[in-house]
Design an enzyme around this catalytic site. Structure first.
Site, mmCIF file in Angstrom:
data_model
loop_
_atom_site.group_PDB
_atom_site.id
_atom_site.type_symbol
_atom_site.label_atom_id
_atom_site.label_comp_id
_atom_site.label_asym_id
_atom_site.label_seq_id
_atom_site.Cartn_x
_atom_site.Cartn_y
_atom_site.Cartn_z
ATOM 1 N N GLY A 85 0.803 -1.216 0.000
ATOM 2 C CA GLY A 85 0.000 0.000 0.000
ATOM 3 C C GLY A 85 0.835 1.265 0.000
ATOM 4 O O GLY A 85 0.410 2.306 -0.509
ATOM 5 N N GLU A 108 5.793 9.415 -28.190
ATOM 6 C CA GLU A 108 6.751 9.155 -29.274
ATOM 7 C C GLU A 108 6.386 7.917 -30.081
ATOM 8 O O GLU A 108 7.251 7.216 -30.586
ATOM 9 C CB GLU A 108 8.187 9.033 -28.729
#
Length: 127
Positions: A85, A108
């Site tokens: 977590g 890209e």
């Protein structure tokens, strides 16, 4: 992400042991490092081909971009998993790395486009 994970596994304890004492987690960390090294090597090879203006430079760059960004994302995702977590908390920096790497799979030219470039170059060469 790997460096942050290495530091974290030295500090974090579970079931009375540090995370870096669990073989299964160590195997995962080793795989992360191996994949990163393979991706770096691929990128260097593609960059060298581009510098030399090799005929296959475009294909190698597309391959390296696809492989490198996918490996980077997977390693960052594994790092997030190893942080549990805490990986989602901005203080640990992993969640930003995961987000940044995910976008590089898109920028890209998406990795699907990289696959098209590779396949077209391969088919072109087979004629």
């Amino acid at each position: 992400a790997l460096d942050k994970t290495l530091a974290y596994t030295k500090e974090r304890k579970a079931f009375g042991k540090r995370l870096d004492e669990f073989p299964a987690l160590l195997f995962r960390i080793a795989d992360m490092a191996i994949e990163l090294e393979a991706a770096r090597t691929f990128v260097w090879r593609a960059a060298a081909a581009l510098d030399r203006k090799d005929a296959d430079a475009t294909m190698l760059c597309a391959m390296a971009k696809r492989f490198g960004t996918d490996v980077g994302f997977e390693v960052a995702n594994q790092a997030l998993q190893l942080h549990g977590g805490y990986g989602y908390l901005s203080e640990y920096g992993i969640e930003k790395i995961v987000r940044d790497l995910r976008v590089h799979q898109i920028l890209e030219g998406t990795n699907e486009i990289m696959r098209l470039i590779v396949s077209r170059k391969l088919i072109e060469g087979a004629r």
